[in-house]
Design a protein around this motif. Structure first.
Motif, PDB file in Angstrom:
ATOM      1  N   ASP A   6      58.076  64.071 -15.868  1.00 19.24           N
ATOM      2  CA  ASP A   6      59.277  64.514 -16.574  1.00 19.24           C
ATOM      3  C   ASP A   6      60.463  64.353 -15.627  1.00 19.24           C
ATOM      4  N   PRO A   8      64.364  63.817 -14.237  1.00 17.56           N
ATOM      5  CA  PRO A   8      65.738  64.223 -14.558  1.00 17.56           C
ATOM      6  C   PRO A   8      66.569  63.007 -14.978  1.00 17.56           C
ATOM      7  N   ASP A   9      67.703  63.263 -15.607  1.00 16.59           N
ATOM      8  CA  ASP A   9      68.664  62.195 -15.889  1.00 16.59           C
ATOM      9  C   ASP A   9      69.178  61.649 -14.563  1.00 16.59           C
ATOM     10  N   ALA A  12      71.868  63.677 -12.944  1.00 15.00           N
ATOM     11  CA  ALA A  12      71.533  65.076 -12.614  1.00 15.00           C
ATOM     12  C   ALA A  12      71.284  65.202 -11.112  1.00 15.00           C
ATOM     13  N   CYS A  14      69.416  65.597  -7.763  1.00 13.68           N
ATOM     14  CA  CYS A  14      68.033  65.291  -7.387  1.00 13.68           C
ATOM     15  C   CYS A  14      67.343  66.585  -6.979  1.00 13.68           C
ATOM     16  N   PRO A  15      66.085  66.764  -7.353  1.00 12.20           N
ATOM     17  CA  PRO A  15      65.365  67.973  -6.932  1.00 12.20           C
ATOM     18  C   PRO A  15      65.342  68.177  -5.420  1.00 12.20           C
ATOM     19  N   PHE A  21      70.060  62.124  -8.870  1.00 12.25           N
ATOM     20  CA  PHE A  21      68.687  61.619  -8.919  1.00 12.25           C
ATOM     21  C   PHE A  21      68.623  60.092  -8.980  1.00 12.25           C
ATOM     22  N   ARG A  26      64.980  58.606  -7.400  1.00 16.85           N
ATOM     23  CA  ARG A  26      64.469  57.780  -8.509  1.00 16.85           C
ATOM     24  C   ARG A  26      64.084  56.363  -8.072  1.00 16.85           C
ATOM     25  N   THR A  47      60.101  65.687  -4.550  1.00 22.89           N
ATOM     26  CA  THR A  47      60.565  65.443  -5.911  1.00 22.89           C
ATOM     27  C   THR A  47      59.392  65.100  -6.825  1.00 22.89           C
ATOM     28  N   VAL A  51      58.479  66.966 -10.382  1.00 25.33           N
ATOM     29  CA  VAL A  51      58.441  66.308 -11.691  1.00 25.33           C
ATOM     30  C   VAL A  51      57.033  65.958 -12.163  1.00 25.33           C
TER      31      VAL A  51
END
Length: 131
Positions: A6, A8-9, A12, A14-15, A21, A26, A47, A51
């Motif tokens: 799952d 993120p956009d 958004a 980044c974790p 992200f 990503r 990350t 996710v």
């Protein structure tokens, strides 16, 4: 077959906490760009835990220490990553260590994982182990 992570956009946060992200973790998770440093790989692995990207975790784990199976704890809600120390692991190094604290909530109780992770570069950065 494992569920798709799952993600993120792209715009958004980044974790891992450093940038949006889409330009932070990503590209490393999508295998579009290798992690340039051990710290970048560690951030992408954090990350991946956030996710649920087990494929990235397995792909970036050194074969000598990689577990046969990997299950991400579904009840852990990862909240924040804090990097405490980095030794080596730069673009011209073959080994590196990253000490971090990852904060989480489980069953309404706050917790933290404090680890010094070891990395090696063998065609790309790989996680070896942590202590």
């Amino acid at each position: 077959m494992a569920d798709a992570p799952d993600l993120p956009d792209d715009d958004a946060p980044c974790p891992c906490g450093t940038a949006p992200f889409g330009v932070c973790c990503r590209p490393v998770l999508d295998v579009r760009r290798p992690a340039p440093t051990a710290e970048a790989l560690m951030r992408s692995r954090y990350t991946a835990f956030v996710v649920g990207d087990t494929a990235h975790l397995v792909r970036t784990w050194h074969p000598s220490t990689r577990p046969r199976t990997l299950t991400i704890e579904p009840d852990l809600d990862w909240r924040r990553l804090v990097i405490l120390d980095v030794v080596g692991g730069g673009p011209w190094d073959d080994t590196g260590e990253v000490e971090f604290v990852a904060h989480y909530v489980a069953d309404g109780v706050r917790g933290r994982l404090h680890e010094r992770s070891r990395f090696v570069r063998e065609g790309g950065w790989l996680y070896v182990d942590g202590f």
